[in-house]
Design a protein around this motif. Structure first.
Motif, short mmCIF file in Angstrom:
data_model
loop_
_atom_site.label_atom_id
_atom_site.label_comp_id
_atom_site.label_asym_id
_atom_site.label_seq_id
_atom_site.Cartn_x
_atom_site.Cartn_y
_atom_site.Cartn_z
N ARG A 36 0.83 -1.21 0.00
CA ARG A 36 0.00 0.00 0.00
C ARG A 36 0.86 1.25 0.00
O ARG A 36 0.64 2.18 -0.77
CB ARG A 36 -0.94 0.01 1.21
CG ARG A 36 -1.89 1.23 1.23
CD ARG A 36 -2.66 1.35 2.53
NE ARG A 36 -1.82 1.63 3.69
CZ ARG A 36 -1.32 2.84 3.99
NH1 ARG A 36 -1.55 3.87 3.21
NH2 ARG A 36 -0.59 3.02 5.07
N GLN A 37 1.89 1.28 0.87
CA GLN A 37 2.73 2.48 0.97
C GLN A 37 3.55 2.68 -0.31
O GLN A 37 3.67 3.80 -0.81
CB GLN A 37 3.69 2.37 2.16
CG GLN A 37 3.02 2.41 3.50
CD GLN A 37 2.71 1.01 4.03
OE1 GLN A 37 2.72 0.02 3.30
NE2 GLN A 37 2.42 0.92 5.32
N ARG A 38 4.11 1.61 -0.85
CA ARG A 38 4.89 1.74 -2.08
C ARG A 38 4.02 2.21 -3.23
O ARG A 38 4.43 3.05 -4.03
CB ARG A 38 5.54 0.39 -2.44
CG ARG A 38 6.73 0.05 -1.58
CD ARG A 38 7.29 -1.30 -1.97
NE ARG A 38 8.41 -1.66 -1.11
CZ ARG A 38 8.89 -2.89 -1.03
NH1 ARG A 38 8.38 -3.87 -1.76
NH2 ARG A 38 9.91 -3.15 -0.24
N ALA A 47 3.57 15.66 0.11
CA ALA A 47 2.63 15.30 -0.97
C ALA A 47 1.76 14.12 -0.55
O ALA A 47 0.56 14.08 -0.84
CB ALA A 47 3.39 14.99 -2.25
N SER A 48 2.35 13.18 0.14
CA SER A 48 1.61 12.01 0.62
C SER A 48 0.54 12.43 1.62
O SER A 48 -0.60 11.96 1.58
CB SER A 48 2.60 11.02 1.26
OG SER A 48 1.96 10.13 2.10
N GLY A 94 -1.18 9.30 4.25
CA GLY A 94 -0.70 9.13 5.61
C GLY A 94 0.49 8.18 5.76
O GLY A 94 0.50 7.33 6.64
N VAL A 95 1.49 8.31 4.90
CA VAL A 95 2.70 7.51 5.01
C VAL A 95 3.69 8.26 5.90
O VAL A 95 3.92 9.45 5.70
CB VAL A 95 3.31 7.25 3.61
CG1 VAL A 95 4.58 6.44 3.69
CG2 VAL A 95 2.30 6.56 2.70
N SER A 96 4.27 7.59 6.88
CA SER A 96 5.18 8.26 7.81
C SER A 96 6.46 8.68 7.10
O SER A 96 6.84 8.11 6.07
CB SER A 96 5.53 7.34 8.98
OG SER A 96 6.43 6.33 8.58
N LEU A 97 7.13 9.68 7.66
CA LEU A 97 8.38 10.16 7.07
C LEU A 97 9.44 9.05 7.06
O LEU A 97 10.17 8.90 6.07
CB LEU A 97 8.89 11.39 7.84
CG LEU A 97 10.16 12.04 7.29
CD1 LEU A 97 9.99 12.46 5.83
CD2 LEU A 97 10.55 13.24 8.14
#
Length: 139
Positions: free
Chosen positions: A22-24, A48-49, A55-58
């Motif tokens: 999902r994150q990728r 941008a996310s 909601g992808v963490s740094l």
């Protein structure tokens, strides 16, 4: 995110042999979903996310960008010891770094000529040559 952005992102991850988590997929869609090349920092991609609602963490952004580089999907351009940009354009090309705006852009490769490199130390081979031309706007 549009269906075409998801498709482009999925195909891009597949080229690198990466599993489409999902994150990728979210980050790939932001990077290549519109078919344009771009230069991002981890912080700008994280922003941008967040704006896109993903909601992808740094920390995940940093780890994912490293994975994209290791998979040969992006290249890291180090501007100085503390600032890295990630470029989706993979051919050899120079960059302009705009010091006043901290922006990295492509420079025209056909106008760059490197006529000679120093002799390489014994037991080494050339991996690549990075050219970053630093610019300051005049008043």
């Amino acid at each position: 995110m549009s269906g075409s952005a998801i498709t482009r992102g999925t195909e891009w991850l597949s080229k690198g042999g990466l599993r489409p988590t999902r994150q990728r997929l979210a980050l790939a869609g932001l990077l290549v979903g519109d078919g344009q090349n771009r230069h991002v920092t981890a912080e700008s991609l994280h922003a941008a996310s967040t704006r896109s609602g993903e909601g992808v963490s740094l920390a995940t952004v940093y780890n994912t960008l490293r994975a994209f580089c290791e998979a040969g999907l992006m290249q890291e351009v180090v501007v100085d010891g503390s600032k890295s940009y990630f470029d989706t354009r993979m051919d050899d090309h120079p960059h302009f770094y705009w010091e006043d705006s901290a922006e990295l852009t492509d420079a025209p490769a056909d106008q760059l000529e490197i006529s000679r490199l120093p002799e390489l130390p014994q037991g080494t081979e050339l991996a690549r040559v990075d050219v970053v031309i630093r610019l300051r706007r005049t008043v």
